[in-house]
Design a protein around this motif. Structure first.
Motif, PDB file in Angstrom:
ATOM      1  N   VAL A  25     -14.112   4.726  -2.998  1.00 60.38           N
ATOM      2  CA  VAL A  25     -13.999   4.745  -1.410  1.00 60.38           C
ATOM      3  C   VAL A  25     -15.123   4.993  -0.743  1.00 60.38           C
ATOM      4  CG1 VAL A  25     -11.640   5.587  -1.591  1.00 60.38           C
ATOM      5  CG2 VAL A  25     -13.580   7.242  -1.468  1.00 60.38           C
ATOM      6  N   ASN A  54     -17.344  -0.206   2.810  1.00 58.87           N
ATOM      7  CA  ASN A  54     -16.286   0.644   2.044  1.00 58.87           C
ATOM      8  C   ASN A  54     -14.829   0.279   2.192  1.00 58.87           C
ATOM      9  OD1 ASN A  54     -15.767   1.087   5.008  1.00 58.87           O
ATOM     10  ND2 ASN A  54     -14.906   2.979   4.411  1.00 58.87           N
ATOM     11  N   TRP A  55     -14.013   0.598   1.661  1.00 54.63           N
ATOM     12  CA  TRP A  55     -12.662   0.156   1.607  1.00 54.63           C
ATOM     13  C   TRP A  55     -12.010  -0.576   2.770  1.00 54.63           C
ATOM     14  CZ3 TRP A  55      -7.780   1.641   3.262  1.00 54.63           C
ATOM     15  CH2 TRP A  55      -8.002   2.701   3.902  1.00 54.63           C
ATOM     16  N   ASN A  56     -12.194  -0.068   3.934  1.00 53.69           N
ATOM     17  CA  ASN A  56     -11.511  -0.554   5.172  1.00 53.69           C
ATOM     18  C   ASN A  56     -12.208  -1.035   6.097  1.00 53.69           C
ATOM     19  OD1 ASN A  56     -12.921   1.682   6.233  1.00 53.69           O
ATOM     20  ND2 ASN A  56     -11.077   2.741   7.040  1.00 53.69           N
ATOM     21  N   ASP A 114      -9.591  -7.826   0.599  1.00 53.93           N
ATOM     22  CA  ASP A 114     -10.306  -7.975  -0.542  1.00 53.93           C
ATOM     23  C   ASP A 114     -11.171  -9.184  -0.091  1.00 53.93           C
ATOM     24  OD1 ASP A 114      -8.222  -6.462  -3.012  1.00 53.93           O
ATOM     25  OD2 ASP A 114      -9.983  -5.332  -2.022  1.00 53.93           O
ATOM     26  N   SER A 121      -5.773  -1.116  -3.443  1.00 58.57           N
ATOM     27  CA  SER A 121      -6.363  -1.396  -2.040  1.00 58.57           C
ATOM     28  C   SER A 121      -7.628  -0.679  -2.017  1.00 58.57           C
ATOM     29  CB  SER A 121      -5.391  -1.144  -1.048  1.00 58.57           C
ATOM     30  OG  SER A 121      -5.322   0.008  -0.687  1.00 58.57           O
ATOM     31  N   GLU A 122      -8.088   0.376  -2.340  1.00 58.78           N
ATOM     32  CA  GLU A 122      -9.213   1.032  -1.884  1.00 58.78           C
ATOM     33  C   GLU A 122     -10.421   1.044  -2.719  1.00 58.78           C
ATOM     34  OE1 GLU A 122      -6.939   4.988   0.280  1.00 58.78           O
ATOM     35  OE2 GLU A 122      -8.151   5.068  -1.448  1.00 58.78           O
ATOM     36  N   ASN A 123     -11.094  -0.381  -2.346  1.00 62.66           N
ATOM     37  CA  ASN A 123     -12.113  -0.760  -3.253  1.00 62.66           C
ATOM     38  C   ASN A 123     -13.292  -1.234  -2.249  1.00 62.66           C
ATOM     39  OD1 ASN A 123     -10.470  -1.411  -5.802  1.00 62.66           O
ATOM     40  ND2 ASN A 123      -9.535  -2.692  -4.327  1.00 62.66           N
TER      41      ASN A 123
END
Length: 125
Positions: free
Chosen positions: A103, A52-54, A77, A30-32
């Protein structure tokens, strides 16, 4: 199998706006980070922006800063590129890319693992 798909390109007049969308599927982590690049036939692929990922951090190229806005649907995503006050020099094929497991805020094409097929943006003068 990972698949990245952009949509939303088209033809717009100078000063107009467009929103590009990008959806990545098949990712198991999930951290992409998700980034946007653009390319014309005469230039190398150029960094546009990254989220960033979030969705909490973003970085833009100087050429689009204050005109383009990247957003992300939480930790999903799916990313968007809102392009305002478009100029003829923004004409290019725009690519979405996924930096798998990253990240931070990568800015170089080699830092990205997966790419979409690109969507054409044409700005008429």
């Amino acid at each position: 199998q990972v698949h990245v798909q952009e949509s939303g390109g088209g033809l717009v007049h100078t000063g107009g706006s467009l929103t590009l969308s990008c959806t990545a599927s098949g990712l198991t982590f999930s951290e992409n980070a998700m980034g946007w690049f653009r390319q014309t036939p005469r230039k190398e692929r150029e960094f546009v922006g990254v989220v960033n990922w979030n969705g909490g951090e973003k970085h833009y190229a100087d050429s689009v800063k204050d005109r383009f806005i990247i957003s992300r649907d939480g930790a999903k995503d799916t990313a968007y590129l809102r392009m305002n006050n478009l100029k003829p020099e923004d004409t290019a094929v725009y690519y979405c890319a996924v930096a798998y497991g990253v990240v931070g805020l990568p800015q170089y094409p080699g830092e990205y693992s997966y790419w979409g097929q690109g969507t054409q943006v044409t700005v008429s003068s």
